[in-house]
Design an enzyme around this catalytic site. Sequence first.
Site, short mmCIF file in Angstrom:
data_model
loop_
_atom_site.label_atom_id
_atom_site.label_comp_id
_atom_site.label_asym_id
_atom_site.label_seq_id
_atom_site.Cartn_x
_atom_site.Cartn_y
_atom_site.Cartn_z
N LEU A 105 0.07 -1.78 -10.29
CA LEU A 105 -0.98 -2.75 -10.02
C LEU A 105 -1.96 -2.85 -11.18
O LEU A 105 -2.14 -3.91 -11.77
CB LEU A 105 -1.70 -2.36 -8.72
CG LEU A 105 -2.75 -3.33 -8.18
CD1 LEU A 105 -2.75 -3.28 -6.65
CD2 LEU A 105 -4.14 -2.96 -8.69
N GLY A 106 -2.59 -1.73 -11.54
CA GLY A 106 -3.57 -1.75 -12.63
C GLY A 106 -2.97 -2.14 -13.95
O GLY A 106 -3.58 -2.87 -14.74
N LYS A 151 -5.95 -7.89 5.36
CA LYS A 151 -4.93 -7.22 4.55
C LYS A 151 -4.23 -6.13 5.36
O LYS A 151 -3.02 -5.91 5.23
CB LYS A 151 -5.57 -6.62 3.30
CG LYS A 151 -4.60 -5.87 2.37
CD LYS A 151 -3.63 -6.81 1.68
CE LYS A 151 -2.56 -6.07 0.87
NZ LYS A 151 -3.11 -5.31 -0.25
#
Length: 312
Positions: free
Chosen positions: A14-15, A192
């Site tokens: 992700l990062g 979410k």
Amino acid sequence: MGEHTYGILGTGALGGFYGAKLQKAGHNVHFLLKSDYPDVKQNGLIVESKDGDFLLPQVQAYNDVGKMPSCDVVVVALKTTQNHLLQQMLPAVIKDDGVVLVLQNGLGIEAQVAEIVGNIRVLGGLCFLCSNKVGPGHIRHLDYGQITLGEYTSNYYPSGFTDKMQEIATDFENAGISIELVEDLLLGRWKKLVWNIPYNGLSVILNATTDELMANMHTRQLVEQLMFEVILGAKSTERLIPESFIQTMLDYTVKMKPYRTSMKIDFDECRPLEVEAIFGNSLKKAEAGGVNLPQTRCLYQQLKFLDRKGKR
């Protein structure tokens, strides 16, 4: 060159993906890494993406947060199981007038970060991203990528759209990342969880990918039942999610490429699971509001057993 400097704490699936997109768009980005540091320092980042592959042969990589410069925006992309490290990390890398952007799963995460950074602004981002790290500094983006962005306020009181939110959203959009701004971050987090709780939990317990869960009548019904419980949990905190949102999430998942969830990957790799952030905190919030979520608690108890067994 972009105006804001970015620090990425956690350069994984992700990062690494979002940070690489920001650097590709011209921003000054600094990446904190652990085991991948030697490879990324020498070879950069590789991104295979449905939107087009690219290579960043040189990135500003660090294996020590103390060596990173102070940044305007610090992106927390660690697993929540590593959040005990933030007490030492964040003060070292955030500017006095900076922003912390929390791109993590679960409930209550921003409140924990706000306790560390004091008056520094905290934003929360909910990532709808199918992405895996397939090698050192090598990220494979399979599907989606949108971030839902909201500002944290005390007790998660809806904040509206702030100028700082708009500025960061513009940076991400200019990097080709779709952004949705929300006034109510807590509502966004519950929405979410409508996806995260059933699919992350069942993928581990049943050893299944998202397409397998959707293809079987019994597991699909279980997914729907869990989604309905999450909506009840949200209602206990005065956040209303229409039941029609369940069908939206089911359709979203059917269209998704077959995916091994992040929790399933962590389990397969014998890493700690984000059980408390996603399941434990949600159950505590619902119980504080007088609501029992029996099937979610059943998942929680099974995952706690598997997580402890894996740590052995």
